[in-house]
Scaffold this active site. Structure first.
Site, PDB file in Angstrom:
ATOM      1  N   ILE A   1       0.839  -1.197   0.000  1.00  0.00           N
ATOM      2  CA  ILE A   1       0.000   0.000   0.000  1.00  0.00           C
ATOM      3  C   ILE A   1       0.876   1.250   0.000  1.00  0.00           C
ATOM      4  O   ILE A   1       0.640   2.193  -0.759  1.00  0.00           O
ATOM      5  CB  ILE A   1      -0.980  -0.006   1.202  1.00  0.00           C
TER       6      ILE A   1
ATOM      7  N   ASP B   1      11.316   2.785   5.961  1.00  0.00           N
ATOM      8  CA  ASP B   1      10.876   1.390   6.063  1.00  0.00           C
ATOM      9  C   ASP B   1      12.023   0.583   6.662  1.00  0.00           C
ATOM     10  O   ASP B   1      13.192   0.873   6.377  1.00  0.00           O
ATOM     11  CB  ASP B   1      10.548   0.868   4.649  1.00  0.00           C
TER      12      ASP B   1
ATOM     13  N   ASP C   1      13.798   1.599  11.742  1.00  0.00           N
ATOM     14  CA  ASP C   1      12.719   0.897  12.427  1.00  0.00           C
ATOM     15  C   ASP C   1      11.939   1.904  13.268  1.00  0.00           C
ATOM     16  O   ASP C   1      12.528   2.618  14.092  1.00  0.00           O
ATOM     17  CB  ASP C   1      13.348  -0.182  13.327  1.00  0.00           C
TER      18      ASP C   1
ATOM     19  N   LYS D   1       1.073  -7.595   9.579  1.00  0.00           N
ATOM     20  CA  LYS D   1      -0.329  -7.674   9.130  1.00  0.00           C
ATOM     21  C   LYS D   1      -0.877  -9.086   8.935  1.00  0.00           C
ATOM     22  O   LYS D   1      -1.955  -9.251   8.353  1.00  0.00           O
ATOM     23  CB  LYS D   1      -0.481  -6.886   7.830  1.00  0.00           C
TER      24      LYS D   1
ATOM     25  N   SER E   1      -8.393  -0.579   9.372  1.00  0.00           N
ATOM     26  CA  SER E   1      -8.928  -1.698   8.603  1.00  0.00           C
ATOM     27  C   SER E   1     -10.387  -1.937   8.951  1.00  0.00           C
ATOM     28  O   SER E   1     -10.823  -1.708  10.087  1.00  0.00           O
ATOM     29  CB  SER E   1      -8.112  -2.944   8.949  1.00  0.00           C
TER      30      SER E   1
ATOM     31  N   TYR F   1      -3.763  -8.888  15.855  1.00  0.00           N
ATOM     32  CA  TYR F   1      -3.619  -7.930  14.754  1.00  0.00           C
ATOM     33  C   TYR F   1      -4.785  -6.930  14.767  1.00  0.00           C
ATOM     34  O   TYR F   1      -4.595  -5.709  14.732  1.00  0.00           O
ATOM     35  CB  TYR F   1      -3.568  -8.669  13.404  1.00  0.00           C
TER      36      TYR F   1
ATOM     37  N   LYS G   1      -5.091  -2.648  15.517  1.00  0.00           N
ATOM     38  CA  LYS G   1      -5.738  -1.623  14.679  1.00  0.00           C
ATOM     39  C   LYS G   1      -6.677  -0.773  15.538  1.00  0.00           C
ATOM     40  O   LYS G   1      -6.700   0.451  15.427  1.00  0.00           O
ATOM     41  CB  LYS G   1      -6.510  -2.275  13.527  1.00  0.00           C
TER      42      LYS G   1
ATOM     43  N   PHE H   1     -11.091  -1.621   3.183  1.00  0.00           N
ATOM     44  CA  PHE H   1     -11.756  -2.902   2.994  1.00  0.00           C
ATOM     45  C   PHE H   1     -10.719  -3.858   2.385  1.00  0.00           C
ATOM     46  O   PHE H   1      -9.677  -4.042   2.986  1.00  0.00           O
ATOM     47  CB  PHE H   1     -13.087  -2.683   2.250  1.00  0.00           C
TER      48      PHE H   1
ATOM     49  N   LEU I   1      -6.569 -13.627  -0.799  1.00  0.00           N
ATOM     50  CA  LEU I   1      -7.181 -14.313  -1.934  1.00  0.00           C
ATOM     51  C   LEU I   1      -6.515 -13.991  -3.275  1.00  0.00           C
ATOM     52  O   LEU I   1      -6.147 -14.909  -4.026  1.00  0.00           O
ATOM     53  CB  LEU I   1      -8.678 -13.959  -1.977  1.00  0.00           C
TER      54      LEU I   1
ATOM     55  N   ARG J   1     -12.448 -21.187   6.665  1.00  0.00           N
ATOM     56  CA  ARG J   1     -11.248 -20.745   7.394  1.00  0.00           C
ATOM     57  C   ARG J   1     -11.708 -20.113   8.700  1.00  0.00           C
ATOM     58  O   ARG J   1     -12.535 -19.196   8.679  1.00  0.00           O
ATOM     59  CB  ARG J   1     -10.493 -19.726   6.536  1.00  0.00           C
TER      60      ARG J   1
HETATM   61  N1  UDP Z   1     -10.055 -16.892   0.626  1.00  0.00           N
HETATM   62  C1  UDP Z   1     -10.139 -18.128   0.016  1.00  0.00           C
HETATM   63  N2  UDP Z   1      -8.968 -18.762  -0.314  1.00  0.00           N
HETATM   64  C2  UDP Z   1      -7.746 -18.239  -0.061  1.00  0.00           C
HETATM   65  C3  UDP Z   1      -7.664 -16.967   0.563  1.00  0.00           C
HETATM   66  C4  UDP Z   1      -8.838 -16.321   0.908  1.00  0.00           C
HETATM   67  O1  UDP Z   1     -11.226 -18.650  -0.232  1.00  0.00           O
HETATM   68  O2  UDP Z   1      -6.732 -18.874  -0.368  1.00  0.00           O
HETATM   69  C5  UDP Z   1     -11.297 -16.180   0.980  1.00  0.00           C
HETATM   70  C6  UDP Z   1     -11.428 -15.897   2.469  1.00  0.00           C
HETATM   71  O3  UDP Z   1     -12.014 -17.002   3.110  1.00  0.00           O
HETATM   72  C7  UDP Z   1     -12.313 -14.653   2.451  1.00  0.00           C
HETATM   73  C8  UDP Z   1     -11.915 -13.935   1.154  1.00  0.00           C
HETATM   74  O4  UDP Z   1     -11.272 -14.922   0.350  1.00  0.00           O
HETATM   75  O5  UDP Z   1     -13.669 -15.025   2.357  1.00  0.00           O
HETATM   76  C9  UDP Z   1     -10.958 -12.778   1.375  1.00  0.00           C
HETATM   77  O6  UDP Z   1      -9.878 -13.230   2.162  1.00  0.00           O
HETATM   78  P1  UDP Z   1      -8.562 -12.381   2.362  1.00  0.00           P
HETATM   79  O7  UDP Z   1      -7.637 -13.177   3.235  1.00  0.00           O
HETATM   80  O8  UDP Z   1      -8.017 -11.934   1.041  1.00  0.00           O
HETATM   81  O9  UDP Z   1      -9.067 -11.065   3.109  1.00  0.00           O
HETATM   82  P2  UDP Z   1      -9.868 -10.870   4.494  1.00  0.00           P
HETATM   83  O10 UDP Z   1     -11.224 -10.386   4.092  1.00  0.00           O
HETATM   84  O11 UDP Z   1      -9.872 -12.153   5.215  1.00  0.00           O
HETATM   85  O12 UDP Z   1      -9.099  -9.814   5.184  1.00  0.00           O
END
Ligand code: UDP
Length: 340
Positions: free
Chosen positions: A14, A33, A60, A86, A126, A151, A155, A180, A202, A297
């Site tokens: 970011i 950084d 740091d 993070k 966040s 974490y 925040k 988001f 994801l 998850r």
């Molecule tokens: N997700 C998934 N497979 C992955 C990583 C994430 O299905 O390998 C899903 C996760 O369960 C969530 C969405 O993708 O519903 C977004 O996850 P991410 O970790 O990117 O962001 P979050 O919203 O958890 O901060």
């Protein structure tokens, strides 16, 4: 006169995009950084995009003297604080690592801001602070929920630190931007997300699967109470997100804040499910992704998306890119990394 913005964590995903947008908007940017979670790829990309070398300080933010020296060396009009760990899962296993790093670094920034008689401080927060929201979309007035990880705790605590310091110390002003799900990469494909090891998020997992670095994407759960059974999120383009920072910093340095501490959601207002995102990625990039349905998850919220009205109206900012454009940029970045 040109204003100077310090970007802590400016070599990260970011921070590097924000640096580019700030510099292109006419700000002098100082990047600092400790490089604990990245290499110099994004810093080099930033310089290439801008056609010049920006000041970079390897330091740091947990080192109080180093932070004070930085504020003494540059006349800092605003600081954007990204420098933080993070990884949600890691924070559960190593809470002290997260508390020490994320809290101490921000305390040092706030202390330096106080000592110089005030400063504009922008904190990268966040949507995780909203937990599993009772009403959708979430506005800035939606209640914060108890965090589900250290974490998330950091925040919330840092938001509170900033608010308390604004109340206590003259000249300290603050904005918390609640992101988001930032995804994508710069259209130049010179900067982007560089996850270390197996990606948690994801989109990096999708692009790494598409390029062949991962065998198969696991979709975590298809039995949620949503239309297609997968979780819904508000995926925001990283360049759109970066532009929100420029608007917020400009509002601060031009003295246009309505309150000395303000909060804005930075999202699109558009919910997208995991399956919809995967389908959009396949379609826009004309490829097939290897994926399977896997168990849920732990800790995932079912659905969250923003009501971005406040940011639209007060910051004069709006997310502009379609999810397709963003996913094309993410794929171009992955191919750039692979040298293709
Ligand atoms: N997700 C998934 N497979 C992955 C990583 C994430 O299905 O390998 C899903 C996760 O369960 C969530 C969405 O993708 O519903 C977004 O996850 P991410 O970790 O990117 O962001 P979050 O919203 O958890 O901060």
């Amino acid at each position: 006169m040109k204003k100077t913005v310090l970007v802590s964590g400016g070599a990260g995903f970011i921070g590097s995009h924000v640096t580019v947008e700030l510099a292109q908007a006419g700000y002098d940017v100082v990047i600092a950084d400790n490089m604990s979670n990245c290499d110099n790829t994004n810093y080099c990309g930033v310089c290439q995009i801008l056609g010049k070398k920006l000041p970079f300080i390897k330091m740091d933010f947990c080192d109080e003297n180093a932070v004070n020296n930085l504020f003494a060396d540059f006349k800092i009009d605003a600081v954007i604080h990204f420098a933080a760990f993070k990884a949600v899962g890691e924070s559960v296993n190593e809470p002290l690592k997260y508390y020490r790093n994320n809290l101490l670094s921000f305390i040092n920034v706030l202390e330096a801001a106080r000592k110089q008689g005030g400063c504009n401080v922008l904190f990268s927060s966040s949507a995780t602070v909203y937990g599993e929201p009772e009403e959708l979309p979430v506005t800035e007035k939606s209640p914060r929920q108890p965090a589900t990880s250290p974490y998330g705790d950091t925040k919330q605590m840092c938001e509170d630190f900033l608010h308390d310091c604004v109340r206590a110390y003259p000249g300290v002003k603050g904005i918390a931007l609640r992101y988001f799900n930032p995804i994508g990469a710069h259209p130049s494909a010179l900067i982007g997300e560089l996850p270390r090891g197996v990606p948690n998020n994801l989109v990096p997992f999708i692009t790494q699967t598409a390029i062949g670095r991962r065998e198969c994407l696991s979709i975590f759960g298809d039995d949620y109470p949503t239309e297609d059974g997968t979780c819904k999120r508000d995926y925001i383009d990283i360049v759109d997100l970066a532009k929100a920072h420029v608007s917020a910093v400009t509002r601060m340095v031009e003295g246009r804040m309505k309150e000395d501490y303000e909060i804005f959601n930075v999202g699109t207002g558009r919910p997208v499910s995991v399956l919809e995102l995967v389908n959009a990625f396949e379609k826009v990039n004309n490829l097939k992704l290897n994926y399977k349905i896997a168990p849920r998850r732990p800790g995932d919220v079912v659905a969250i998306w923003a009501d971005p009205t406040l940011a639209n109206e007060e910051l004069g900012w709006k997310a502009e890119r379609s999810v397709e454009e963003t996913l094309a940029a993410a794929w171009a970045w992955e191919k750039h990394l692979a040298g293709k």
